[in-house]
Scaffold this motif. Sequence first.
Motif: not given
Length: 192
Positions: A28-31, A71-78, A111-114
Amino acid sequence: MKSHDNVIQLLKKETAKAKDVVAAFSLSLSSIDAIKWLTINLNLSNKKLFDSIWNNQGEGFIKIIKDVPFNSKLKRFKKSQRISRKSLNNLNGLVKKYGMKRDQIVELTFISYKMLYEKMLEENIEKHKKALKVVDDLWGHTEKIEKKLKSFLKKDDPILARIGSIIVIIMNLSNAIQDEVENGVLIDPEDI
């Protein structure tokens, strides 16, 4: 001759194990943002960041993230990432052991590390705010001592030169702490 061939085969296997690999992750963008933020703040390359977590299993962190909703429905990027073969093998071992998806482990870990690192920085900033007050008090007190010394020492006395140097060092430390607190610039321990 056979033992020579066996040694060469063994060396090839060990070399192949040690080489880096390129792994693809759907994140995801957040990760992705968390990875970027961590590499900047920890001054690490992406590869070193990945390897620092999973080169030695990274299992301790799984216990924290395994219950975090994903949330598996979030848009993800390769995202293709070069990591050590050992890190990839360890990551895949965690997938099997804990029954989580590899992308899920990677995403939640970063995300958790951040979040943890930001919390640590915030706590450190609060401590440094207190330290700034103490250093500023020391600075003021040292200037009073300098003024008192000037009342009975000659201008070219080496004591005044040394106390002046001490005041400059304290002033520089105060400015560095203030810069860290206000602008996030880390204090250089070598700087005086």
